[in-house]
Design a protein around this motif. Structure first.
Motif, PDB file in Angstrom:
ATOM      1  N   GLY A  29       0.818  -1.215   0.000  1.00 41.66           N
ATOM      2  CA  GLY A  29       0.000   0.000   0.000  1.00 41.66           C
ATOM      3  C   GLY A  29       0.849   1.261   0.000  1.00 41.66           C
ATOM      4  O   GLY A  29       0.553   2.228  -0.705  1.00 41.66           O
ATOM      5  N   GLU A  30       1.912   1.244   0.795  1.00 41.64           N
ATOM      6  CA  GLU A  30       2.812   2.395   0.830  1.00 41.64           C
ATOM      7  C   GLU A  30       3.550   2.542  -0.501  1.00 41.64           C
ATOM      8  O   GLU A  30       3.777   3.664  -0.966  1.00 41.64           O
ATOM      9  N   LEU A  31       3.895   1.427  -1.125  1.00 42.42           N
ATOM     10  CA  LEU A  31       4.522   1.468  -2.445  1.00 42.42           C
ATOM     11  C   LEU A  31       3.595   2.129  -3.460  1.00 42.42           C
ATOM     12  O   LEU A  31       4.005   3.009  -4.217  1.00 42.42           O
ATOM     13  N   VAL A  32       2.333   1.708  -3.444  1.00 39.09           N
ATOM     14  CA  VAL A  32       1.341   2.284  -4.356  1.00 39.09           C
ATOM     15  C   VAL A  32       1.263   3.795  -4.141  1.00 39.09           C
ATOM     16  O   VAL A  32       1.293   4.578  -5.098  1.00 39.09           O
ATOM     17  N   LYS A  33       1.184   4.215  -2.893  1.00 39.31           N
ATOM     18  CA  LYS A  33       1.086   5.650  -2.591  1.00 39.31           C
ATOM     19  C   LYS A  33       2.318   6.405  -3.075  1.00 39.31           C
ATOM     20  O   LYS A  33       2.208   7.501  -3.637  1.00 39.31           O
ATOM     21  N   GLN A  34       3.498   5.834  -2.882  1.00 40.40           N
ATOM     22  CA  GLN A  34       4.727   6.498  -3.317  1.00 40.40           C
ATOM     23  C   GLN A  34       4.815   6.593  -4.836  1.00 40.40           C
ATOM     24  O   GLN A  34       5.249   7.614  -5.374  1.00 40.40           O
TER      25      GLN A  34
END
Length: 93
Positions: A29-34
């Motif tokens: 999820g954090e990867l997607v946001k970044q």
């Protein structure tokens, strides 16, 4: 629409994200946001429209509130050049 980054800056961001994901520093999820914010400079609504998923789906994935199919994650991560794959891990008992 992409954030105004040089090719070298994009490579550096992608390398760090790949490393952070591989080392469990960030979640999917954090990867997607970044990818969405650093590479594309888009809001959730803009990115959801760009990759053709619902705002809710994108929001839930970024927050870790869902366990999406690999096909959905690959669709969301493709603009950043990522693709999920499985790898065997040997664990001695």
């Amino acid at each position: 629409m992409m954030a105004s980054l040089s090719g070298e800056q994009r490579k550096e961001i992608l390398a760090k994200l790949e490393s952070d994901l591989a080392n469990n520093v960030i979640t999917i999820g954090e990867l997607v946001k970044q990818v969405r914010t650093q590479l594309y400079g888009m809001t959730q609504t803009q990115y959801a429209k760009f990759i053709k998923v619902s705002d809710k789906t994108l929001r839930d994935i970024e927050k870790g509130n869902t366990d999406p199919r690999v096909s959905v994650l690959n669709k969301i991560l493709a603009p950043g050049g990522f693709q999920l794959s499985a790898r065997a891990v040997r664990r001695d008992i």
